[in-house]
Every structure is written in structure tokens, then in C-alpha cells.
Scaffold this active site. Structure first.
Site, PDB file in Angstrom:
ATOM      1  N   THR A 160       1.693   0.301  -7.351  1.00 15.01           N
ATOM      2  CA  THR A 160       1.012   0.352  -8.651  1.00 15.01           C
ATOM      3  C   THR A 160       1.336   1.667  -9.364  1.00 15.01           C
ATOM      4  OG1 THR A 160      -0.737  -0.831  -7.491  1.00 15.01           O
ATOM      5  CG2 THR A 160      -1.240  -0.081  -9.729  1.00 15.01           C
ATOM      6  N   SER A 217      -4.769   2.455   4.536  1.00 11.41           N
ATOM      7  CA  SER A 217      -4.932   1.844   3.214  1.00 11.41           C
ATOM      8  C   SER A 217      -4.960   0.317   3.327  1.00 11.41           C
ATOM      9  CB  SER A 217      -3.791   2.305   2.303  1.00 11.41           C
ATOM     10  OG  SER A 217      -3.946   1.798   1.006  1.00 11.41           O
ATOM     11  N   THR A 262       7.671  -6.535  -5.951  1.00 10.97           N
ATOM     12  CA  THR A 262       7.785  -7.372  -4.746  1.00 10.97           C
ATOM     13  C   THR A 262       7.467  -6.545  -3.503  1.00 10.97           C
ATOM     14  OG1 THR A 262       9.181  -8.849  -3.465  1.00 10.97           O
ATOM     15  CG2 THR A 262      10.286  -6.973  -4.443  1.00 10.97           C
ATOM     16  N   HIS A 263       6.949  -7.245  -2.493  1.00  9.21           N
ATOM     17  CA  HIS A 263       6.764  -6.618  -1.182  1.00  9.21           C
ATOM     18  C   HIS A 263       7.697  -7.266  -0.162  1.00  9.21           C
ATOM     19  CE1 HIS A 263       3.295  -4.352  -2.409  1.00  9.21           C
ATOM     20  NE2 HIS A 263       2.486  -5.377  -2.524  1.00  9.21           N
ATOM     21  N   LYS A 319       0.794  -1.242   0.000  1.00  7.66           N
ATOM     22  CA  LYS A 319       0.000   0.000   0.000  1.00  7.66           C
ATOM     23  C   LYS A 319       0.826   1.291   0.000  1.00  7.66           C
ATOM     24  CE  LYS A 319      -3.341  -1.210  -0.649  1.00  7.66           C
ATOM     25  NZ  LYS A 319      -3.650  -1.975  -1.897  1.00  7.66           N
ATOM     26  N   LYS A 372      -8.362   6.522  -2.273  1.00 10.72           N
ATOM     27  CA  LYS A 372      -8.332   7.997  -2.146  1.00 10.72           C
ATOM     28  C   LYS A 372      -7.071   8.592  -2.750  1.00 10.72           C
ATOM     29  CE  LYS A 372     -11.230   8.970   1.865  1.00 10.72           C
ATOM     30  NZ  LYS A 372     -11.220   9.542   3.229  1.00 10.72           N
TER      31      LYS A 372
END
Ligand code: PPS
Length: 298
Positions: free
Chosen positions: A54, A141, A110-111, A50, A261
Site C-alpha cells: 500500500t 503483520s 499483485t502478491h 504485508k 504500527k
């Protein structure tokens, strides 16, 4: 590798893996991730969930496509920038398989916390862009994301989720450890460390940093196009970036839209004064001496 079955059960589908709560889907796929073969021209986009993954993915894809919107509109973002460690259960689509089938140069999402990144990425000296977002807006988020993603446990009430988040008992673990780990790694590896708040404040300035890091030469007109195309409203309306191509069985955007948002400071609409005090005290302890400064509002 730890066995998912023997691990401490935190949440319905989350297990402790190397001391970090991770989705079982990822843990069960770990051998593939660990042995992933990076290529020297891979570009990794790394974030705590989050934080603006993206957004950065679309920016970089547009840069790679020289600002050609048609090219960047050919497939959903998760096909152009595969989520390395993940598998979409229904479609049985593994990020690793997608990447193995992709021509270079590849963009990889990747996270993973820094210590779990596949070692071939370090060996190949792959460039990495890390985006960090302030801990409070990430908490909010992530709370809404848990409501929409059917694979994640329901977050319960905000108070309960916030406590788990502070304790690092959510998927991918502690936000504090994640941002600090990647910040430290920057000293010895080509990592461009950016902040969501800076991107909100001045996308022109931050996208220029990305272009420079990638050693690309784009004209002013192309830059303008990228800024416009990757603006929150444009990405919210774009079916290739708003995740509406994912079935509601997996991502219920009626519960909460993926492009929710896109602002800094929404935490103020969620944190009570008491929650904020507890959060700040814990934050000061965990972030002390890190050298990292986040802006909670702009
Ligand atoms: S994920 O699921 O972890 O990959 O999500 P990620 O993309 O990292 O983060 C989603 C949040 O980023 C916001 N977002 C944006 N903000 C500003 N500008 C643009 N272009 C943009 N694109 C995505 C998105 O709305 C999520 O934040 P919240 O606060 O929930 O709105």
C-alpha cells in the site's frame, strides 16, 4: 489448472494450488488471471503480503500524478491500484475487471509468486517494482491481518500461526521462496527490488530510485510533497489509504487496524527467545546462498 475441489485442504478457505496455499477466491478466478492481457506501459507492484504494498502503491500513484494530492485522493488505493488476482466477494469486484476497464498507464498490485505471474506481463516486458520486508516483521503483520480480514481463517494463537508461517502454510506460501524467486528473476527482467527497511530508513533516497526507474523527472518540491504525503501517519489518517472505506464485515479494523504500527523491529515484541532460535536456524537453511540480505532492525 488444478481443481480447487481436488486440492489438499489446508485451511478453511485456502487450497494448494501449484503447490502453494492460495485463497479459494483466487483459485476459482484463475482462468481470468492466467489470460490477463498486460499492456507494455503497465507498472506492476509486487510483494509478499504485508511487505509495504500500500505504501509503494501510494508513492507510485503520487509520482504518476506529479505530486498532486487532489488527484491521488479521488479514490481508495484499491481502486487506483487494483489487486489483480483478487475478487471482493460482497461487491463482486474483480481486480481483472477493474483493470480491463482502466485507461493506461495502469498500476497493478499483485502478491503472486514469480512463477504464477500471467505470461503477458513477461511478454510485454512490463516494469515491476518488488518490495521485500524482513520475514519476522511480515510474520507479525500477517498474524494481525488474519485477525481483521474476515475472509481469512482466524490465525489462532501466535505460536501456532508462526509455525504455519515458517512452514509456508499460509496464503501465498513461503515468504522465503517468494523473496528468492523474485530476486532471481531480476537478472532477466526490469525489476526494481526494494526493501521496506530501506524505505523506513531513508524514504527520500528510495523514492528517488523509484522515480529514476520510472524515468520521471520531478522537482525537489514534488519529491518533498510525496515523502510527506506517504509518511505512515499521513497514510493512517488518509481515508483513501487506510482501508476504512472497506466494510467492517470484510475488514474489522477494531480487531487490528490496517495501518497498524508501520515500524521495523516489532517482531521483538512477539517472538520468544525459543521461537527466535527456531526461526533463525530455519531461515539460515532456506536463505543460504540466495545473496539476499535483510535487516531485522534499523
Ligand atoms: S497488504 O494487505 O499485503 O497489501 O499489506 P501491505 O500494504 O503490503 O502491508 C501493510 C503493512 O505496511 C505498513 N504500512 C506502512 N509502513 C510504513 N509507512 C507507510 N506509509 C505504510 N503504509 C503501510 C502497515 O502498517 C502494515 O504493517 P504493520 O507492521 O502491520 O503495521
Amino acid at each position: 489448472m488444478e481443481n480447487a475441489e481436488n486440492s489438499f485442504k489446508l485451511q478453511e478457505d485456502t487450497v494448494l494450488f501449484h503447490n502453494i496455499p492460495m485463497s479459494k477466491i483466487i483459485v476459482n478466478n484463475w482462468e481470468q488471471v492466467e489470460s490477463f492481457q498486460a499492456r507494455p506501459d503497465d507498472l506492476i507492484i509486487s510483494t509478499y503480503p504485508k511487505a509495504g504494498t500500500t505504501w509503494m502503491s501510494e508513492i507510485v500513484d503520487m509520482i504518476y500524478n506529479n505530486g498532486d494530492v487532489t488527484k491521488s485522493s479521488q479514490a481508495p488505493i484499491y481502486c487506483r491500484v487494483p489487486y489483480m488476482e483478487f475478487i471482493m466477494p460482497e461487491e463482486n469486484m474483480s481486480g481483472i475487471q477493474q483493470l480491463n476497464n482502466m485507461a493506461s498507464p495502469r498500476l497493478i498490485k499483485t502478491h503472486l509468486p514469480v512463477q504464477l505471474l500471467p505470461k503477458s506481463m513477461w511478454e510485454n516486458k512490463c516494469k515491476i517494482i518488488y518490495v521485500a520486508r524482513n520475514a519476522k516483521d511480515v510474520a507479525v503483520s500477517y498474524f494481525y491481518f488474519h485477525q481483521s480480514v474476515k475472509l481469512m481463517p482466524h490465525p489462532g494463537p501466535w505460536e501456532e500461526f508462526l509455525q504455519k508461517y515458517i512452514a509456508g502454510e499460509v496464503s501465498y506460501g513461503s515468504w522465503h521462496d517468494h523473496v528468492k524467486g523474485w530476486w532471481k528473476k531480476k537478472q532477466e527482467h526490469p525489476i526494481l527490488y526494494l526493501f521496506y527497511e530501506d524505505m523506513k530508513e531513508n524514504p527520500d533516497r528510495e523514492i528517488r530510485k523509484v522515480i529514476q526507474f520510472l524515468e520521471k523527472d520531478l522537482g525537489e518540491e514534488v519529491l518533498e510533497k510525496i515523502i510527506h504525503h506517504t509518511d505512515f501517519q499521513a497514510m493512517k489518517e488518509n481515508p483513501m489509504t487506510n482501508y476504512k472505506t472497506i466494510t467492517p464485515d470484510l475488514l474489522d479494523q477494531k480487531a487490528s487496524p490496517f495501518m497498524r504500527k508501520g515500524i521495523t523491529g516489532d517482531w521483538k515484541n512477539h517472538f520468544t527467545m525459543a521461537q527466535n532460535e527456531v526461526f533463525d536456524a530455519d531461515y539460515a537453511r532456506k536463505m543460504e546462498g540466495s545473496g539476499l540480505q535483510f535487516r531485522m532492525e534499523i
